[in-house]
Design an enzyme around this catalytic site. Structure first.
Site, PDB file in Angstrom:
ATOM      1  N   CYS A 151       0.877  -1.165   0.000  1.00 33.09           N
ATOM      2  CA  CYS A 151       0.000   0.000   0.000  1.00 33.09           C
ATOM      3  C   CYS A 151       0.919   1.220   0.000  1.00 33.09           C
ATOM      4  CB  CYS A 151      -0.972  -0.005   1.182  1.00 33.09           C
ATOM      5  SG  CYS A 151      -0.213   0.120   2.803  1.00 33.09           S
ATOM      6  N   LYS A 152       0.423   2.374   0.344  1.00 35.73           N
ATOM      7  CA  LYS A 152       1.245   3.578   0.254  1.00 35.73           C
ATOM      8  C   LYS A 152       2.511   3.455   1.093  1.00 35.73           C
ATOM      9  CE  LYS A 152      -0.144   7.417   2.241  1.00 35.73           C
ATOM     10  NZ  LYS A 152      -0.882   8.673   2.477  1.00 35.73           N
TER      11      LYS A 152
END
Length: 924
Positions: free
Chosen positions: A828-829
């Protein structure tokens, strides 16, 4: 004795090694006897007959584990169990584990403090009682079980009992049962604490090898009940990788080397007309600045000696741009009764993206498309070459630089063999020279070289064109390989001078003719040598006499004559090669000048962005490949798959298609796609430095993975001979946060849909190759065990369904990857919240589906794994920066399989108001 209490610091991750007997401050302490690379001490806890401070109150209990160090006599909070609700006899599923480097001895005391948690949301708790024990007491106890009385703070009143049971994963515990009861939906069931004889966990023997690239392990221990009411044990380990910094440094060094070489070739391009010369000067100015910047970044990275990973708080730091975010190995080791032990690995890492560059104008996928479209439609300042032709030019230049010195070396070896008058050595040297020369000649068959020579000719002083040559719209003759024509003749040939188009063909063909002369001469020399060795048999025919007479006249001094006859031919070969290299290098460098000349400095900034994203992706890939290799070295089918098919590498993306994360996803998609340019080669380690070595250029990289001699010798012959091993990266993305809700209701999710469809086709292609190339007996057994065709069909249907937040796509893709012996990534980020939710859900689902986790304990197991309490590293109030074992949002702990974290109504109202305001402003 006064004990000083301390809060938990980073002490838990960096420990001093222990000796068998340690002498500190004139006091000796006994180290714990342990298995190498295994935790020193592990135990589990349960309480009995706890006394509530208020009558009729149902206790919600948690145990805080603290360590009293024998030297400093300081007390340090170490970890805690999960909270068990509503019982006076809590049985804790989360155990306690001390990693190999932790400074713990038999004299170390462990303090256990039991609390009653009154309000979980505010962490309001009250003290119930405590007990302590010396580590040596537990190790030497008869049944390796201690039953301790819990006492109040004044040491008087007994408020219950706490049992400490030693855990040794991998040991048989015949007849050892622990009839602690637990409440399951209102019924008490006895859970027999026993474990079957374990099989060797795949990869366990290779832990010393993995320790070369992994460090600072953080472990958690669990026991969960199976469907037949027996215990399974789970050890969860999170490790950092030193490859987070090693691979970027290797890659940047290669970029600097490649760019310096290109800059030098641009300078050696020769005289150019004023227009092209000014372009070259401008390009060189910017390229030199880029090289300087890369050198500065490498210098800064070389100074990094602290943490072996980049935390998310540093993702916008320029000097760390090339380093992946939060790169970790998440390993789950499962030991369950009656089932084979297993390891499950997931590499977690922040999405490869250029955070410092920002996402205002999108990510690489959009930027590259826009750049190429504009470049194709631009006017007459430069000559347009397609990305394929530019890549081809780089490939041919790389082949020139590699093959030219090899040919020269083999030519010298041939002369050396001739001077020694050694037929066998002469044949061997000729074979190597022929192979390399043929590769060299073949590299120039492409029509691109011919068109580039013409373009360069027109760019020389005095060369005048009615229109700059354009490779995209030529009508010139094609090569035998049906390659596309490159130039429009009527517009591109200089009208004031003659251009000999066949000159290049003659120069290029002379190389092959020269080699043929050498081959013919060597054959004749060896043939004559054979006749001479036949001795005095002679020949009765007139032809035989003439032949002998000719040989006598030519071969009076054999050793000198061989060398003398071959030497001028070798000189000719080298001269022909030099002429080919000179012309081809200059013409293809001119092709690269066209790419760089357009839109400076945007072109170089795009290259920088792509290098950054690729570096992050490559560091993760190399880490995953090495871990997968080491854990599967004893699997012959895996090794066969490795060299006949290659490995699937599946990336699970959790980015939303909203705001900046659109740009991140566009970066990530290109970075993962670029990994197809990477191949691996396994070699034997010749020294103690066994870190991977990177070679190649931007269009093609080879990662050399080193193995100890004993391990290397056990590999298949194809791998030992240096066959390149390929990977097939695929990315499936499903946004799951509240921003994705906005994107799906009011935005655009076409990017996600396109990426998933494109990568499904790549996955399907890999599966076809797998089924075609793997042995029939393996395929037959494989098909009996796995319905991969059904899983692929199901995945395709889910991608086509375009359902909101369809996490079934992630689960199916992960399952297919595991069944195909692939490498799993979750991103994810920042590789924290969303990643932790996904990994823990996947782990518990594996325990349920593969290891018979009791269905009533699925949620509780999930809660244990998502607990914020990690071993020995984090304070209760710390933001767990280090990855996926923790969740720093205690109110958002569940990863719902249908609709995740739906945005609240007031946020939607705010968003709608802003949208309306923007629309009104646009039309006013």
């Amino acid at each position: 004795m006064e004990i000083k209490e301390e809060g938990t610091s980073e002490e838990g991750q960096h420990f001093l090694p222990t000796a068998q007997i340690t002498d500190q401050e004139d006091t000796q302490f006994t180290s714990i006897q342990k298995i190498p690379n295994e935790p020193q001490l592990e135990f589990i806890l349960a309480c009995k007959d706890l006394v509530a401070p208020v009558c009729d109150r149902k206790l919600n209990t948690v145990v805080q584990i603290s360590v009293i160090h024998p030297v400093e006599q300081t007390l340090t909070r170490y970890s805690s169990t999960e909270i068990v609700e509503g019982t006076k006899d809590p049985l804790f599923l989360t155990g306690v584990t001390f990693p190999p480097e932790y400074p713990i001895y038999e004299e170390t005391r462990i303090k256990l403090t039991v609390y009653d948690v009154k309000d979980k949301s505010h962490d309001t708790r009250s003290f119930l009682g405590s007990a302590s024990f010396q580590v040596g007491e537990l190790l030497k106890s008869k049944e390796q079980l201690l039953s301790l009385s819990l006492r109040t703070s004044d040491g008087g009143k007994v408020v219950g009992t706490i049992e400490v049971s030693l855990v040794k994963m991998g040991e048989i515990e015949d007849g050892d049962t622990d009839h602690i009861t637990t409440v399951v939906q209102g019924q008490k069931c006895a859970l027999a604490y026993e474990c079957a004889a374990p099989d060797s966990v795949s990869g366990k023997d290779s832990l010393p090898l993995l320790n070369a690239v992994l460090k600072n392990p953080v472990c958690k221990l669990y026991r969960f009940p199976t469907s037949d009411n027996k215990w399974m044990r789970i050890r969860e380990q999170m490790s950092e990788s030193i490859l987070s910094f090693h691979i970027p440094k290797e890659l940047i060094s290669l970029h600097i080397k490649e760019d310096l070489c290109r800059n030098q070739e641009l300078k050696e391009l020769g005289d150019l007309s004023p227009h092209w010369d000014n372009l070259r000067k401008n390009v060189l100015t910017h390229c030199d600045q880029m090289v300087t910047m890369y050198q500065d970044i490498l210098t800064e990275l070389s100074k990094e000696t602290g943490s072996s990973f980049k935390s998310s708080s540093n993702k916008g730091e320029k000097t760390l741009e090339f380093v992946p975010i939060n790169l970790h190995l998440q390993r789950m080791q499962v030991q369950s009764p009656h089932l084979k032990d297993a390891l499950y690995d997931v590499i977690t890492v922040g999405a490869p993206a250029a955070h410092f560059q920002g996402f205002k104008n999108g990510g690489l996928r959009k930027l590259l498309h826009r750049f190429e479209t504009e470049r194709r439609n631009t006017g007459y300042q430069f000559i347009y070459y397609s990305p394929e032709n530019t890549a081809k030019a780089k490939e041919v230049l790389s082949n020139i630089n590699q093959l030219q010195p090899l040919i020269a070396t083999h030519a010298d070896l041939l002369l050396s063999s001739a001077s020694q008058h050694s037929p066998d050595s002469l044949k061997s040297s000729l074979k190597l020279l022929s192979e390399k020369t043929e590769l060299f000649v073949h590299a120039f068959k492409d029509q691109l070289v011919r068109s580039a020579l013409l373009a360069l000719y027109t760019a020389r002083p005095g060369g005048i064109l009615k229109k700059p040559p354009s490779p995209k719209d030529s009508a010139e003759k094609t090569s035998p390989q049906d390659e596309p024509p490159q130039l429009r003749r009527q517009d591109s040939i200089p009208h004031h001078s003659d251009y000999d188009e066949e000159e290049w063909d003659r120069v290029w063909a002379n190389m092959g003719k020269s080699l043929n002369c050498i081959i013919a001469t060597v054959d004749k020399l060896i043939e004559r040598d054979g006749h001479n060795k036949e001795g005095g048999g002679g020949s009765s025919s007139q032809d035989g006499d003439m032949e002998a007479s000719l040989e006598d006249s030519i071969t009076s001094h054999p050793k000198e004559d061989w060398y003398e006859q071959l030497h001028p031919l070798i000189i000719t070969l080298k001269e022909c090669m030099g002429e080919v290299v000179s012309r081809a290098k200059q013409s293809l460098t001119f092709v690269l000048l066209q790419e760089l000349a357009y839109s400076l400095p945007q072109c170089l900034m795009l290259t920088l962005r792509r290098d950054i994203v690729f570096s992050q992706a490559l560091a993760g890939l190399v880490c995953g490949f090495i871990i997968k290799l080491h854990t599967s070295l004893h699997d012959p089918y895996f090794l066969q798959q490795l060299h006949t098919v290659g490995l699937i590498v599946q990336y699970e993306g959790l980015l939303s298609t909203y705001s900046d994360e659109i740009g991140m996803l566009e970066d990530m998609a290109v970075g993962i796609s670029d990994l197809r340019k990477v191949a691996f080669k396994i070699t034997e380690a010749k020294s103690s430095d066994d870190l991977p070595v990177l070679t190649g250029r931007r269009e093609h990289y080879v990662v050399e993975v080193k193995l100890p001699a004993t391990v290397f010798e056990s590999l298949p012959l194809q791998i030992k001979e240096g066959q390149l091993l390929h990977v097939y990266p695929v990315l499936f993305n499903v946004g799951i946060n509240e921003q994705q809700t906005l994107a799906e209701r009011f935005g655009d999710v076409s990017l996600q849909e396109s990426i998933n469809q494109e990568n499904f086709e790549l996955l399907q292609e890999y599966f076809s190759i797998f089924m075609e190339k793997m042995p029939p007996d393996y395929i037959s057994h494989f098909q009996e065990q796995n319905d991969l065709k059904g899983l692929l069909d199901n995945l395709h249907q889910n991608i086509q369904a375009k359902k909101r937040k369809n996490v079934e796509i992630m689960w199916l893709a992960a399952t297919i990857c595991r069944k195909l012996n692939g490498i799993r990534f979750t991103c994810c980020k920042s590789a924290k919240d969303r990643t932790s939710m996904s990994v823990t859900l996947e782990q518990c689902s594996i325990l349920r589906d593969e290891h018979q986790l009791h269905k009533d304990f699925f949620i509780r197991a999930l809660d244990c794994m998502r607990s914020r309490q990690t071993q020995g590293a984090l304070n209760e109030s710390d933001d767990p920066e280090t990855g996926c074992l923790t969740d720093n949002k205690p109110t958002s702990r569940h990863f719902y399989p249908v609709a995740l974290l739906l945005v609240s109504s007031h946020l939607l109202v705010v968003w709608l108001i802003l949208s309306l305001a923007l629309l009104l402003a646009k039309y006013q």
